[in-house]
Write an enzyme that holds these catalytic residues in place. Structure first.
Site, mmCIF file in Angstrom:
data_model
loop_
_atom_site.group_PDB
_atom_site.id
_atom_site.type_symbol
_atom_site.label_atom_id
_atom_site.label_comp_id
_atom_site.label_asym_id
_atom_site.label_seq_id
_atom_site.Cartn_x
_atom_site.Cartn_y
_atom_site.Cartn_z
ATOM 1 N N TYR A 160 0.846 -1.205 0.000
ATOM 2 C CA TYR A 160 0.000 0.000 0.000
ATOM 3 C C TYR A 160 0.880 1.254 0.000
ATOM 4 C CZ TYR A 160 -3.875 3.146 1.208
ATOM 5 O OH TYR A 160 -4.814 4.163 1.196
ATOM 6 N N ILE A 193 -9.482 8.720 7.094
ATOM 7 C CA ILE A 193 -10.814 9.278 6.838
ATOM 8 C C ILE A 193 -11.861 8.210 7.159
ATOM 9 C CG2 ILE A 193 -12.280 10.380 5.063
ATOM 10 C CD1 ILE A 193 -9.567 11.851 5.587
HETATM 11 P P1 NAI Z 1 -13.983 3.007 0.147
HETATM 12 O O1 NAI Z 1 -13.696 1.572 0.351
HETATM 13 O O2 NAI Z 1 -15.134 3.625 0.850
HETATM 14 O O3 NAI Z 1 -14.102 3.348 -1.416
HETATM 15 C C1 NAI Z 1 -13.236 2.800 -2.376
HETATM 16 C C2 NAI Z 1 -14.043 2.487 -3.620
HETATM 17 O O4 NAI Z 1 -13.145 2.014 -4.624
HETATM 18 C C3 NAI Z 1 -15.091 1.390 -3.388
HETATM 19 O O5 NAI Z 1 -16.364 1.783 -3.862
HETATM 20 C C4 NAI Z 1 -14.548 0.221 -4.172
HETATM 21 O O6 NAI Z 1 -15.560 -0.633 -4.712
HETATM 22 C C5 NAI Z 1 -13.755 0.932 -5.268
HETATM 23 N N1 NAI Z 1 -12.776 0.040 -5.872
HETATM 24 C C6 NAI Z 1 -11.924 -0.809 -5.253
HETATM 25 N N2 NAI Z 1 -11.211 -1.488 -6.151
HETATM 26 C C7 NAI Z 1 -11.618 -1.086 -7.372
HETATM 27 C C8 NAI Z 1 -11.267 -1.438 -8.703
HETATM 28 N N3 NAI Z 1 -10.360 -2.380 -8.954
HETATM 29 N N4 NAI Z 1 -11.880 -0.812 -9.723
HETATM 30 C C9 NAI Z 1 -12.824 0.142 -9.479
HETATM 31 N N5 NAI Z 1 -13.221 0.496 -8.255
HETATM 32 C C10 NAI Z 1 -12.612 -0.108 -7.214
HETATM 33 O O7 NAI Z 1 -12.633 3.736 0.591
HETATM 34 P P2 NAI Z 1 -12.166 5.267 0.544
HETATM 35 O O8 NAI Z 1 -11.564 5.519 1.867
HETATM 36 O O9 NAI Z 1 -13.219 6.153 0.041
HETATM 37 O O10 NAI Z 1 -10.970 5.145 -0.501
HETATM 38 C C11 NAI Z 1 -10.826 5.986 -1.631
HETATM 39 C C12 NAI Z 1 -9.364 6.254 -1.867
HETATM 40 O O11 NAI Z 1 -8.825 6.979 -0.766
HETATM 41 C C13 NAI Z 1 -8.491 4.993 -2.007
HETATM 42 O O12 NAI Z 1 -7.566 5.184 -3.062
HETATM 43 C C14 NAI Z 1 -7.759 4.944 -0.664
HETATM 44 O O13 NAI Z 1 -6.532 4.266 -0.775
HETATM 45 C C15 NAI Z 1 -7.599 6.412 -0.378
HETATM 46 N N6 NAI Z 1 -7.323 6.764 1.001
HETATM 47 C C16 NAI Z 1 -8.215 6.455 1.993
HETATM 48 C C17 NAI Z 1 -7.929 6.804 3.298
HETATM 49 C C18 NAI Z 1 -8.859 6.477 4.435
HETATM 50 O O14 NAI Z 1 -8.436 6.581 5.588
HETATM 51 N N7 NAI Z 1 -10.110 6.098 4.195
HETATM 52 C C19 NAI Z 1 -6.681 7.505 3.651
HETATM 53 C C20 NAI Z 1 -5.843 7.835 2.515
HETATM 54 C C21 NAI Z 1 -6.174 7.450 1.251
#
Ligand code: NAI
Length: 257
Positions: A160, A193
């Site tokens: 990651y 987040i």
């Molecule tokens: P989340 O799990 O709520 O949303 C992520 C979305 O990406 C989901 O709807 C999922 O189905 C989709 N997804 C996963 N793999 C996929 C693929 N192969 N193709 C298309 N869609 C796919 O999580 P969140 O927190 O909203 O994550 C969004 C971004 O933020 C990610 O890149 C994560 O790494 C990043 N992030 C999140 C943090 C946190 O603490 N929640 C902190 C820093 C970065």
């Protein structure tokens, strides 16, 4: 704060739009007048967001089932922007997975490849298709989702952290490649987040772990999806017209310690 008309008539693609940061940001773009192509592997979540946008905002939305590890899916996402809305102005490459907690020598090659494929190569795959379409219309703006783990490490997250450092580097290179073409490329680096990702990692359900996670941020709390959506819509907007190659931390002070 996004103003109502900032994205009037603009076309925006959002990956990972079915949940969390992507969902909130997609709704924010639509609320500011955009046509939004919602891309996610999560069909139920993506369709729900499309309904929310059509019901509650002046914007338009089309959901496309997209796995960012599949080049044909990514092609379909970009073609949808062209066919439904006539081009592409903004892309928010945000889809990502949390992955496993393993020491560097213990992560399996399968887990390593999967996390790099979604979180890093997925961003490149999207930009590869988005940039030519943006160039056809004279430019655009791209925001990628990196992380605080794009700037520093955390034990137990080799793939990651490597992927998110990769997104930071890739963002800088794409910004340099297109600095004179009217395409700006930036990234957000969120702290922790409150989203499904943290639920899946067991953080929000375990009181002790949740308290420890909050403590990592000098503000002693987690961030909200609204706070990331505000940063992304600002970076994508004309208000950020001299910002490119920037990797903006929105982290309650996490990286300033
Ligand atoms: P989340 O799990 O709520 O949303 C992520 C979305 O990406 C989901 O709807 C999922 O189905 C989709 N997804 C996963 N793999 C996929 C693929 N192969 N193709 C298309 N869609 C796919 O999580 P969140 O927190 O909203 O994550 C969004 C971004 O933020 C990610 O890149 C994560 O790494 C990043 N992030 C999140 C943090 C946190 O603490 N929640 C902190 C820093 C970065």
């Amino acid at each position: 704060m996004t103003h109502h008309s900032d994205f009037d008539g603009k076309t925006v693609v959002v990956t990972g739009a079915g949940s969390g940061i992507g969902r909130k940001t997609a709704v924010a773009f639509a609320g500011a007048g955009a046509n939004v192509v919602l891309a996610d592997v999560n069909v139920e979540g993506g369709e729900e967001v499309a309904e929310t946008i059509l019901g509650e905002t002046d914007g338009h939305a089309t959901f496309v089932e997209v796995d960012v590890t599949d080049d044909d899916d990514v092609e379909r996402m970009v073609e949808t922007a062209r066919e439904e809305y006539g081009g592409l102005d903004v892309a928010f490459n945000n889809a990502g997975i949390g992955g496993t907690f393993d020491a560097t020598e213990e992560i399996s090659e399968e887990d390593w490849q999967r996390i790099i494929d979604v979180n890093l190569t997925g961003v490149w795959r999207c930009m590869r298709k988005e940039i030519p379409l943006m160039l056809e219309n004279g430019g655009g703006s791209i925001v990628n989702t990196a992380s605080i783990l794009g700037k520093v490490g955390e034990a137990g997250t080799p793939a990651y952290t490597a992927a998110k450092h990769g997104v930071v580097g890739l963002t800088k290179v794409a910004a340099l490649d297109h600095a004179t073409d009217g395409i700006r490329v930036n990234a957000v680096c969120p702290g922790y987040i409150e989203t499904q990702m943290l639920d899946d990692a067991g953080v929000t359900k375990d009181e002790e772990l949740l308290a420890k996670t909050k403590e990592l941020h000098p503000m002693k709390r987690l961030g909200t999806v609204e706070e990331i959506a505000d940063a992304v819509t600002w970076l994508a907007s004309e208000q950020a017209s001299f910002a490119t190659g920037e990797t903006l931390a929105i982290d309650g002070g996490y990286l300033s310690r």
